[in-house]
Design a protein around this motif. Structure first.
Motif, short mmCIF file in Angstrom:
data_model
loop_
_atom_site.label_atom_id
_atom_site.label_comp_id
_atom_site.label_asym_id
_atom_site.label_seq_id
_atom_site.Cartn_x
_atom_site.Cartn_y
_atom_site.Cartn_z
N ILE A 180 0.57 -0.98 0.03
CA ILE A 180 -0.07 -0.03 -0.08
C ILE A 180 0.86 1.18 0.09
N ALA A 181 1.89 1.13 0.91
CA ALA A 181 2.99 2.50 0.88
C ALA A 181 3.57 2.65 -0.37
N MET A 182 3.84 1.59 -0.98
CA MET A 182 4.79 1.86 -2.28
C MET A 182 3.82 2.27 -3.44
N SER A 191 6.55 2.65 -7.55
CA SER A 191 4.92 2.24 -7.59
C SER A 191 4.42 0.92 -8.28
N ALA A 192 5.25 0.98 -9.61
CA ALA A 192 5.00 -0.12 -10.29
C ALA A 192 5.57 -1.49 -9.88
N SER A 193 6.62 -1.21 -9.02
CA SER A 193 7.28 -2.37 -8.82
C SER A 193 6.81 -2.72 -7.25
N ALA A 194 5.69 -2.27 -6.84
CA ALA A 194 5.02 -2.35 -5.40
C ALA A 194 5.15 -3.80 -5.08
N ILE A 195 4.47 -4.97 -5.82
CA ILE A 195 4.27 -6.03 -5.34
C ILE A 195 5.73 -6.88 -5.11
N VAL A 196 6.80 -6.84 -6.06
CA VAL A 196 7.83 -7.41 -5.85
C VAL A 196 8.60 -6.78 -4.26
N ILE A 197 8.58 -5.40 -4.42
CA ILE A 197 9.35 -4.77 -3.18
C ILE A 197 8.34 -5.27 -1.91
#
Length: 447
Positions: A180-182, A191-197
């Motif tokens: 959510i934060a990303m 933002s686009a890599s929020a899941i992998v991060i």
């Protein structure tokens, strides 16, 4: 609708593409591996045979994902679709395998795939059964049906003695908060890599807590070559019929997934596009059977990745196909990804699948809620959720009925389509949809 960060035809920079493709891999790999493990376990296959099924499933998923994204002639929808083994076939596969072995499963899957291949040519007609009201219901049901999957992951995995443990829920909540934060405060690639991060953050936390099990990675072979026809093929009539029913269910589910993907990628889904996508599903399953893999279908969960990240590039997901292929050829790589604890996937999965629900609600908000449309939405979602939350509801019905109506997505879709055909007043919306479909098709041909 929010603008996409990368559109369907965009090609992000290479390093960016790798990161974005990895997100799709993380979302899909567990589901792809689970099906051959369940089938192999139910049939009590030797470990070496189960490994052969898993490797074949990864290789088949990788190759067909590339074809679905890139397209080969009339095959492939050319959208960011991840292909993988489908639980829609598990019941049929186990019943066929108990009597005829793995050869019977693969032969029946090969013969049954003809139904999907032939049926793909009728998709322009079938597309007319999915006006905006029906499509909105289907997209919403896809998201709602996937939420329990994410919840099970977050709790530690169904059947786990630690299911629902506070530690599992805390890890899932940490990953969810990080994603959510990303998404909310990250810019561009963050933002686009929020899941992998988010998954990486959860993985590092689990490493620090000693919760990562490397047993599968240590036991995995470094290299595994494809083994076409490893189990042989046989064609029992009863098995072909059972698989044909499963293919019918999968056709409905894949149609809904393509509709959801069209919404997420802001791409009109015409009858011809559906034909190319379903044809790839059919040919892909035939190819899978020949290389000793269970049948394949389009993965709905990866629509959530597109919805959440705003990355609709088909070239990104084509690279995911390459990663799946490598995971099949080099099982140690796939085993590394499988070491990600389920609560970590649950935190990210809850966000991804909820984004599909959000997309469906957005589509529903554009419906004129007449009495007719209200009935279609309410009854179809209600029936779909009944099967999703209480699958034992069908336990006393014939096996054929259980196969067709065992999925909340297929139940919601079929009820919505039926009500749209039966209830009076569909003429205006049908005409509007047909006009829109023809316009989208013409613009696609011009492009």
């Amino acid at each position: 609708m929010a603008p996409l960060l990368f559109k369907v035809e965009d090609r992000p920079p290479r390093i960016t593409t790798v990161l974005l493709a990895l997100q799709h891999l993380l979302a899909a790999l567990g589901g792809i591996i689970a099906v051959p493990l369940v089938i192999g376990g139910a049939l009590k296959l030797p470990t070496a045979e189960i490994i052969a099924l898993v490797n074949a499933a990864l290789i088949g998923s990788g190759v067909v994902t590339i074809i679905q994204c890139k397209g080969v002639g009339p095959v492939g929808i050319r959208l960011p679709c991840v292909m993988g083994t489908s639980f829609s076939f598990v019941g049929a596969a186990i019943s066929v395998g108990a009597e005829h072995g793995v050869a019977g499963i693969l032969g029946s899957a090969l013969a049954g795939s003809l139904l999907m291949i032939v049926g793909s040519h009728f998709m322009p007609t079938i597309r007319k059964l999915f006006p905006h009201t029906v499509t909105s219901v289907v997209v919403t049901m896809i998201g709602l049906s996937l939420i329990p999957v994410a919840v099970d992951w977050a709790a530690g995995g169904r059947g786990s003695p630690q299911y629902g443990a506070v530690g599992n829920l805390a890890i899932a909540a940490f990953v969810l908060a990080l994603v959510i934060a990303m998404v909310q405060w990250g810019k561009g690639m963050i933002s686009a890599s929020a899941i992998v991060i988010g998954i990486l953050g959860g993985y590092l936390l689990c490493l620090a807590l000693g919760l990562v099990d490397f047993t599968q990675m240590r036991n995995a072979p470094v290299l595994a070559l494809p083994q076409p026809l490893h189990f042989g093929l046989s064609f029992p009539v009863s098995g072909i019929v059972a698989m044909a029913i499963a293919y019918l269910v999968t056709t409905v589910e894949s149609t809904g997934t393509f509709m959801a993907l069209g919404s997420a990628t802001q791409t009109p889904i015409t009858g011809n596009k559906l034909s190319r996508g379903i044809l790839c599903d059919g040919f892909g399953s035939a190819f899978a059977a020949l290389i000793s893999s269970p049948p394949l279908s389009t993965f709905a969960q990866n629509v959530g990745v597109v919805s959440l990240t705003g990355v609709a590039s088909r070239h990104v997901v084509a690279l995911t196909g390459v990663m799946l292929l490598l995971a099949g050829l080099f099982p140690v790589l796939g085993a590394l990804v499988v070491t990600v604890p389920q609560p970590v996937l649950g935190g990210a999965g809850l966000m991804m699948f909820a984004m599909i629900v959000s997309g469906g609600i957005n589509m529903l908000s554009r419906i004129e809620f007449t009495q007719r449309n209200t009935l279609i939405v309410a009854v179809s979602i209600g029936c779909g959720l009944a099967v999703t939350f209480r699958p034992e509801l069908l336990s006393r019905l014939p096996l054929f009925v259980q196969e067709v109506f065992g999925s909340g997505i297929s139940v919601g879709s079929l009820v919505a389509v039926t009500l749209n055909l039966v209830l009076p007043g569909r003429t205006a919306e049908h005409a509007e949809e047909a006009q829109h479909d023809e316009g989208a098709q013409a613009s696609g041909e011009l492009a």
